[in-house]
Scaffold this active site. Structure first.
Site, mmCIF file in Angstrom:
data_model
loop_
_atom_site.group_PDB
_atom_site.id
_atom_site.type_symbol
_atom_site.label_atom_id
_atom_site.label_comp_id
_atom_site.label_asym_id
_atom_site.label_seq_id
_atom_site.Cartn_x
_atom_site.Cartn_y
_atom_site.Cartn_z
ATOM 1 C CD GLU A 1 11.627 -13.444 1.503
ATOM 2 O OE1 GLU A 1 11.384 -14.190 1.584
ATOM 3 O OE2 GLU A 1 12.080 -11.985 2.372
ATOM 4 C CD GLU B 1 4.510 -0.525 -1.854
ATOM 5 O OE1 GLU B 1 3.865 -1.884 -0.569
ATOM 6 O OE2 GLU B 1 4.497 0.385 -1.465
ATOM 7 C CD GLU C 1 1.894 3.625 -3.529
ATOM 8 O OE1 GLU C 1 3.308 2.313 -3.131
ATOM 9 O OE2 GLU C 1 2.225 4.797 -3.389
ATOM 10 N N GLY D 1 1.153 -1.460 -0.344
ATOM 11 C CA GLY D 1 0.211 0.520 0.010
ATOM 12 C C GLY D 1 0.719 1.232 0.051
#
Length: 157
Positions: free
Chosen positions: A121, A68, A64, A48
């Site tokens: 990760e 990400e 987002e 987010g």
């Protein structure tokens, strides 16, 4: 930029901003939750971020998540609104935010989970393993609310 999360900490710095942001609890067909390990503090979190001018909260969260994690999503519901003033986020540039997060339910529609500029990760995590990860308590709360099948209303707090 480094980030430090505080919760109910009398030594936390005083907030100097509130920024509208959102996150997503993305659950795949196997019931696993999409999480990423943040580069700025090393902790596991829901994907987010903050809204840009001209975006809806759903659009911002979907953007987002993709940025990400590499996973594209469809927003399908509201988990809750999280604005607890006891959760303070301090950045190395001097900004100190009071939490304001709209957490949404989402389902994956494409892409591949992968590390990014913001995530060391990225993993699909079975719910039983979430308790073993280094994660801020407010992240755990959002996940718990999202996965609670008996919860009938969004969280407002």
């Amino acid at each position: 930029m480094a980030r430090t999360d505080y919760y109910d900490d009398p030594d936390a710095p005083m907030p100097n901003s509130i920024v509208p942001g959102g996150s997503a609890v993305v659950v795949d067909g196997k019931g696993r939750v999409l999480l990423h390990r943040r580069r700025d503090n090393g902790r596991w979190a829901l994907p987010g971020g903050v809204m840009d001018v001209g975006e809806t909260i759903a659009g911002a969260v979907a953007r987002e998540v993709a940025e990400e994690t590499g996973v594209t999503v469809e927003i399908v519901g509201l988990v809750g609104v999280y604005s607890d003033p006891r959760h303070v986020i301090a950045y190395s540039d001097g900004e100190v935010r009071q939490q304001f997060n709209v957490c949404l339910h989402a389902r994956p529609t494409g892409g591949t989970a992968r590390a990014t500029d913001e995530a060391r990760e990225v993993r699909w995590v079975p719910p039983a393993e979430i308790g073993t990860l280094d994660m801020h308590p407010t992240q755990r709360l959002r996940i718990r609310h999202a996965l609670d099948e008996e919860r009938m209303k969004p969280f407002l707090g």
